[in-house]
Scaffold this motif. Structure first.
Motif, PDB file in Angstrom:
ATOM      1  N   ALA A 147       0.803  -1.281  -0.099  1.00 18.35           N
ATOM      2  CA  ALA A 147       0.061  -0.085   0.076  1.00 18.35           C
ATOM      3  C   ALA A 147       0.778   1.171  -0.034  1.00 18.35           C
ATOM      4  CB  ALA A 147      -0.997  -0.131   1.057  1.00 18.35           C
ATOM      5  N   ASN A 148      -0.044   2.210  -0.440  1.00 21.94           N
ATOM      6  CA  ASN A 148       0.778   3.644  -0.463  1.00 21.94           C
ATOM      7  C   ASN A 148      -0.153   4.324   0.839  1.00 21.94           C
ATOM      8  OD1 ASN A 148       1.614   6.266  -0.713  1.00 21.94           O
ATOM      9  ND2 ASN A 148       0.427   6.706  -2.456  1.00 21.94           N
ATOM     10  N   LEU A 149       0.275   4.271   1.910  1.00 14.02           N
ATOM     11  CA  LEU A 149      -0.434   4.562   3.048  1.00 14.02           C
ATOM     12  C   LEU A 149      -0.573   6.025   3.234  1.00 14.02           C
ATOM     13  CD1 LEU A 149       0.939   2.100   5.802  1.00 14.02           C
ATOM     14  CD2 LEU A 149      -1.220   1.941   4.538  1.00 14.02           C
ATOM     15  N   PRO A 150      -1.854   6.438   3.780  1.00 15.11           N
ATOM     16  CA  PRO A 150      -2.205   7.948   3.884  1.00 15.11           C
ATOM     17  C   PRO A 150      -1.170   8.223   5.085  1.00 15.11           C
ATOM     18  CG  PRO A 150      -3.976   6.804   3.569  1.00 15.11           C
ATOM     19  CD  PRO A 150      -2.975   5.711   3.638  1.00 15.11           C
ATOM     20  N   TYR A 151      -0.472   9.691   4.860  1.00 18.79           N
ATOM     21  CA  TYR A 151       0.679   9.776   5.711  1.00 18.79           C
ATOM     22  C   TYR A 151       0.259   9.982   7.258  1.00 18.79           C
ATOM     23  CZ  TYR A 151       3.964  10.922   1.987  1.00 18.79           C
ATOM     24  OH  TYR A 151       4.764  10.421   0.852  1.00 18.79           O
ATOM     25  N   ASN A 152      -1.085  10.485   7.300  1.00 21.65           N
ATOM     26  CA  ASN A 152      -1.614  10.842   8.719  1.00 21.65           C
ATOM     27  C   ASN A 152      -2.018   9.692   9.555  1.00 21.65           C
ATOM     28  OD1 ASN A 152      -3.669  10.351   6.808  1.00 21.65           O
ATOM     29  ND2 ASN A 152      -4.947  11.949   7.412  1.00 21.65           N
ATOM     30  N   VAL A 173       5.122  -1.062   2.387  1.00 26.83           N
ATOM     31  CA  VAL A 173       4.189   0.288   2.383  1.00 26.83           C
ATOM     32  C   VAL A 173       5.176   1.256   1.880  1.00 26.83           C
ATOM     33  CG1 VAL A 173       2.538  -0.607   4.048  1.00 26.83           C
ATOM     34  CG2 VAL A 173       4.610   0.289   4.972  1.00 26.83           C
ATOM     35  N   MET A 174       4.716   2.151   1.456  1.00 27.63           N
ATOM     36  CA  MET A 174       5.184   3.388   1.237  1.00 27.63           C
ATOM     37  C   MET A 174       4.505   4.566   2.140  1.00 27.63           C
ATOM     38  SD  MET A 174       5.630   5.689  -2.513  1.00 27.63           S
ATOM     39  CE  MET A 174       3.888   5.344  -3.248  1.00 27.63           C
ATOM     40  N   VAL A 175       5.414   5.195   2.851  1.00 26.92           N
ATOM     41  CA  VAL A 175       5.300   6.059   4.014  1.00 26.92           C
ATOM     42  C   VAL A 175       6.203   7.050   3.817  1.00 26.92           C
ATOM     43  CG1 VAL A 175       4.213   4.240   5.270  1.00 26.92           C
ATOM     44  CG2 VAL A 175       6.556   4.994   5.628  1.00 26.92           C
ATOM     45  N   GLN A 176       5.640   8.365   4.715  1.00 30.12           N
ATOM     46  CA  GLN A 176       6.675   9.291   4.568  1.00 30.12           C
ATOM     47  C   GLN A 176       8.125   8.929   5.092  1.00 30.12           C
ATOM     48  OE1 GLN A 176       5.208  12.439   7.428  1.00 30.12           O
ATOM     49  NE2 GLN A 176       5.957  14.148   6.176  1.00 30.12           N
ATOM     50  N   LEU A 177       9.000   9.530   4.282  1.00 26.91           N
ATOM     51  CA  LEU A 177      10.392   9.240   4.706  1.00 26.91           C
ATOM     52  C   LEU A 177      10.885   9.267   6.194  1.00 26.91           C
ATOM     53  CD1 LEU A 177      13.135   8.115   3.341  1.00 26.91           C
ATOM     54  CD2 LEU A 177      13.807  10.388   3.006  1.00 26.91           C
ATOM     55  N   GLU A 178      10.454  10.184   6.907  1.00 25.15           N
ATOM     56  CA  GLU A 178      10.633  10.239   8.090  1.00 25.15           C
ATOM     57  C   GLU A 178      10.117   9.025   9.004  1.00 25.15           C
ATOM     58  OE1 GLU A 178       9.853  13.244  11.930  1.00 25.15           O
ATOM     59  OE2 GLU A 178       9.118  14.006  10.204  1.00 25.15           O
ATOM     60  N   VAL A 179       9.021   8.678   8.570  1.00 27.86           N
ATOM     61  CA  VAL A 179       8.140   7.491   9.152  1.00 27.86           C
ATOM     62  C   VAL A 179       8.914   6.200   8.827  1.00 27.86           C
ATOM     63  CG1 VAL A 179       5.973   6.021   9.434  1.00 27.86           C
ATOM     64  CG2 VAL A 179       6.000   8.612   9.259  1.00 27.86           C
ATOM     65  N   PHE A 216       4.536  11.971  -7.513  1.00 24.78           N
ATOM     66  CA  PHE A 216       3.155  12.089  -6.857  1.00 24.78           C
ATOM     67  C   PHE A 216       2.410  13.552  -7.477  1.00 24.78           C
ATOM     68  CE2 PHE A 216       5.714  10.050  -3.795  1.00 24.78           C
ATOM     69  CZ  PHE A 216       4.903   8.774  -3.303  1.00 24.78           C
ATOM     70  N   TRP A 217       0.947  13.420  -7.615  1.00 23.76           N
ATOM     71  CA  TRP A 217       0.172  14.460  -7.807  1.00 23.76           C
ATOM     72  C   TRP A 217      -0.738  14.621  -6.530  1.00 23.76           C
ATOM     73  CZ3 TRP A 217      -4.836  14.595  -8.712  1.00 23.76           C
ATOM     74  CH2 TRP A 217      -5.511  15.945  -8.816  1.00 23.76           C
ATOM     75  N   PRO A 218      -0.947  15.541  -5.831  1.00 21.86           N
ATOM     76  CA  PRO A 218       0.061  16.611  -5.755  1.00 21.86           C
ATOM     77  C   PRO A 218       1.278  16.164  -5.160  1.00 21.86           C
ATOM     78  CG  PRO A 218      -1.551  16.960  -4.164  1.00 21.86           C
ATOM     79  CD  PRO A 218      -2.085  15.805  -5.017  1.00 21.86           C
ATOM     80  N   ALA A 219       2.509  16.980  -5.379  1.00 20.83           N
ATOM     81  CA  ALA A 219       3.753  16.527  -4.953  1.00 20.83           C
ATOM     82  C   ALA A 219       3.796  17.089  -3.543  1.00 20.83           C
ATOM     83  CB  ALA A 219       4.938  17.189  -5.355  1.00 20.83           C
ATOM     84  N   PRO A 220       4.110  16.024  -2.673  1.00 18.82           N
ATOM     85  CA  PRO A 220       4.203  16.153  -1.089  1.00 18.82           C
ATOM     86  C   PRO A 220       5.571  17.109  -0.971  1.00 18.82           C
ATOM     87  CG  PRO A 220       5.003  14.076  -1.579  1.00 18.82           C
ATOM     88  CD  PRO A 220       4.326  14.563  -2.921  1.00 18.82           C
ATOM     89  N   ASN A 221       5.548  17.693   0.530  1.00 16.20           N
ATOM     90  CA  ASN A 221       6.781  18.366   0.705  1.00 16.20           C
ATOM     91  C   ASN A 221       7.923  17.712   1.076  1.00 16.20           C
ATOM     92  OD1 ASN A 221       5.014  20.643   0.389  1.00 16.20           O
ATOM     93  ND2 ASN A 221       4.253  20.446   2.476  1.00 16.20           N
TER      94      ASN A 221
END
Length: 307
Positions: A147-152, A173-179, A216-221
């Motif tokens: 999954a591409n998990l929702p970051y929140n 899973v794909m998550v925010q790099l920090e996570v 990504f669209w939209p591109a995350p920060n």
């Protein structure tokens, strides 16, 4: 099968009136090569029974179907869930321009891929069972979570599925790099903490790749990371797990304190915490980030065995 391109993603979004929001963690993969690299990184066996969380507009869903897997997608957003079956049907089997139309091969291929897809419209954090798999059987026991998990909600959802579906053997899973860094962090690292210990309790956790913002669209920060978990734990007594996870939460609630101080509330007093730590062969003066998963397990067992 044709995978979704940036143009396809924007056209589908416009058609359904979708405006991605940060609150929902909506960032859709628009690069087919990235999708295929994610599927490859999962390293699944042929025809795996996969659960996908947050399929969104269907980029990864189509990639998993293309690879021959059965996919059960869990989507909370009613707008996205309503469109996804149509996207799967539309894009399945459309890449084979050299097929003979008289044989009906393309139509059969499309029907097969559509049949290997099922959708659950629900909050992933509340899902406790999945519909019967398309391959047959009374219960859906997924082999893999991809999954591409929702970051929140990435970590809570990941841990919920690991707890709820013991049949899972592979997680990608794909998550925010920090996570991602936190999940795969080793003891002694500044990023090692509650998510690290809880995820690593289930098996071997490692970083499996880094994904840039531009796909990504939209591109995350921030960039994203792929985390792979090879699930190895078979002994999952719920009482022991709850005891262990409660201990882990307490140990990292005040990271700067020694375990003797940090665990005083969990143990009942600082003196009691010190006694338990010593009984487990641990230095009361160290901090939580110094302990391995095995250390935490040993301490939890000591506490559970004391009157």
């Amino acid at each position: 099968m044709t995978l979704l391109t940036a143009r396809d993603i924007r056209e589908i979004a416009a058609d359904i009136g979708l405006r991605p929001t940060k609150q929902k963690g909506q960032n859709f993969v628009i690069d087919p090569n990235t999708v295929r690299s994610i599927v490859t990184a999962a390293g699944l066996e042929d025809a795996a029974n996969v659960v996908e969380i947050g399929p969104g507009l269907g980029s990864l869903t189509l990639g998993l179907l293309e690879a021959g897997h059965c996919v059960t997608a869990v989507e909370i957003d009613e707008l996205l869930a309503a469109r996804l079956p149509h996207t799967v049907e539309r894009f399945a089997g459309t890449e084979a321009a050299d097929r003979d139309p008289e044989t009906g091969t393309e139509a059969a291929d499309r029907a097969d891929r559509t049949a290997r897809f099922s959708l659950v419209g629900a909050d992933a954090l509340k899902v406790t069972e999945l519909p019967a798999p398309v391959s047959g059987g009374e219960a859906n026991r997924p082999d893999a979570l991809v999954a591409n998990l929702p970051y929140n909600v990435a970590v809570p959802v990941l841990l919920h599925f690991l707890e709820t579906f013991p049949s899972l053997k592979t997680v990608l899973v794909m998550v925010q790099l920090e996570v991602a860094d936190r999940l795969a962090a080793a003891p002694g690292s500044r990023t090692y903490g509650v998510p690290s210990v809880k995820a690593q309790w289930y098996g071997d956790v490692r970083l499996a790749g880094r994904i840039g913002k531009n796909v990504f669209w939209p591109a995350p920060n921030i960039d994203s990371g792929l985390v792979r978990i090879d699930v190895t734990r078979t002994d999952r007594d719920p009482v022991q797990r709850r005891r262990l996870f409660s201990l882990v939460d307490a140990a990292f609630a005040q990271r700067r304190k020694t375990l003797r101080a940090a665990l005083s509330g969990w143990a009942g007093s600082a003196q009691r915490a010190e006694e338990l730590l010593l009984a487990a062969g641990l230095d009361p003066k160290v901090r939580g980030e110094a302990l391995t998963v095995a250390d935490f397990e040993r301490l939890a067992d000591v506490e559970g065995s004391r009157p």
